[in-house]
Design a protein around this motif. Sequence first.
Motif, PDB file in Angstrom:
ATOM      1  N   LYS A 246       0.832  -1.200   0.000  1.00 17.64           N
ATOM      2  CA  LYS A 246       0.000   0.000   0.000  1.00 17.64           C
ATOM      3  C   LYS A 246       0.869   1.254   0.000  1.00 17.64           C
ATOM      4  O   LYS A 246       2.069   1.196   0.281  1.00 17.64           O
ATOM      5  N   SER A 247       0.246   2.382  -0.282  1.00 15.50           N
ATOM      6  CA  SER A 247       0.957   3.664  -0.227  1.00 15.50           C
ATOM      7  C   SER A 247       1.354   3.943   1.222  1.00 15.50           C
ATOM      8  O   SER A 247       0.836   3.320   2.165  1.00 15.50           O
ATOM      9  N   GLU A 248       2.278   4.864   1.403  1.00 12.64           N
ATOM     10  CA  GLU A 248       2.747   5.184   2.759  1.00 12.64           C
ATOM     11  C   GLU A 248       1.600   5.633   3.655  1.00 12.64           C
ATOM     12  O   GLU A 248       1.559   5.312   4.840  1.00 12.64           O
ATOM     13  N   LYS A 249       0.653   6.341   3.083  1.00 13.90           N
ATOM     14  CA  LYS A 249      -0.499   6.817   3.847  1.00 13.90           C
ATOM     15  C   LYS A 249      -1.350   5.669   4.360  1.00 13.90           C
ATOM     16  O   LYS A 249      -1.840   5.689   5.496  1.00 13.90           O
ATOM     17  N   ASP A 250      -1.538   4.637   3.518  1.00 13.65           N
ATOM     18  CA  ASP A 250      -2.404   3.508   3.877  1.00 13.65           C
ATOM     19  C   ASP A 250      -1.607   2.303   4.382  1.00 13.65           C
ATOM     20  O   ASP A 250      -2.188   1.240   4.643  1.00 13.65           O
ATOM     21  N   SER A 251      -0.308   2.436   4.513  1.00  8.81           N
ATOM     22  CA  SER A 251       0.546   1.338   4.962  1.00  8.81           C
ATOM     23  C   SER A 251       0.156   0.865   6.353  1.00  8.81           C
ATOM     24  O   SER A 251      -0.361   1.640   7.176  1.00  8.81           O
ATOM     25  N   SER A 254       1.293   2.865   9.247  1.00  6.12           N
ATOM     26  CA  SER A 254       0.563   4.083   9.633  1.00  6.12           C
ATOM     27  C   SER A 254      -0.841   3.782  10.142  1.00  6.12           C
ATOM     28  O   SER A 254      -1.569   4.697  10.553  1.00  6.12           O
ATOM     29  N   ASN A 256      -4.021   2.825  12.276  1.00  4.29           N
ATOM     30  CA  ASN A 256      -4.455   2.966  13.670  1.00  4.29           C
ATOM     31  C   ASN A 256      -5.707   2.140  13.903  1.00  4.29           C
ATOM     32  O   ASN A 256      -6.429   1.794  12.969  1.00  4.29           O
ATOM     33  N   ARG A 273      -1.605   2.817  17.523  1.00  2.75           N
ATOM     34  CA  ARG A 273      -1.076   2.198  16.316  1.00  2.75           C
ATOM     35  C   ARG A 273      -1.430   0.721  16.294  1.00  2.75           C
ATOM     36  O   ARG A 273      -1.323   0.019  17.306  1.00  2.75           O
TER      37      ARG A 273
END
Length: 311
Positions: A246-251, A254, A256, A273
Amino acid sequence: MNSLRQKLEIKLSEWRQSNRDITKARELWRKYENLTYDLANSLCEQLRLILEPTLATKLKGDYRTGKRLNMKKIIPYIASNFKKDKIWLRRTKLSKRQYQVMIAVDDSKSMSETHSIQLAYETLALISKALSQLEVGDISIVSFGERVQLLHPFDQPFSSEAGAQVLHQFTFEQNKTYVRSLMETSIELLEHARGKYNGLSQRKELWQLQLIISDGVCEDHDILRSLVRKATEAQIMVVFIIVDKKSEKDSIMSMNQVKYKSVDGRMTLNMERYLNTFPFEYYVVLRDINALPEILADTLRQYFSIISQNI
């Protein structure tokens, strides 16, 4: 390499959408083996350095210092007025250890939706090839999602043909990912496989390892934590390889999760997290296949170091 990987991913997608011919599956598996050839050699050599020292596990005497007293030497030691002082045992006697490695791959739709199939197949090809080259022992492959399916049993050698047959059986169409069911089933399978070894001493010399390849999203963390503890007590090491495309945003790094907690009798909303409560002690987040040999070897090195200290 990236160009080869992209072409292979396209061919895999075309094959999955067609009649899934077994001949084509053999060709795809050979390409995965070729793509990960250098990485498999790297992992094989790193694991060889880790596993070979575990052969020297049996105690042997006679030494002036060592790990444990040789009780048979105590009386002669006293009778000699404490002159015959070679009364200690050391770990110098070689013991042929056996290994059983189960590789479990997530067969759910989420792996397809996150474009993790390619990375999962590469990981599977890399690990199975490295373990086969190392002649580490028996290898088993299972798929899991809504159900757990044994694709390759321990009592059959793992070859390129076996790899093609395994690739052919994955669908990545299961709607759920029940990691709890996987743990319960795999513990039973591994305990059954251990029971096939004759004699208590042979079973003690058997080390079992389970590698789980998935996107890492699982429920029932508390129950899973107890199952991991049960596996550890049964001398089964579990390593979770989280394929994260996934992208860094949806990794998952990240990600929670929200939980309700009771504070002074009042329910409050708490966010933390996801990986902070991840139930598997040994896990790696894999975004680049090239990093797998070093990361996995380092994880196993830590585990075997702990084990060797407690033997």
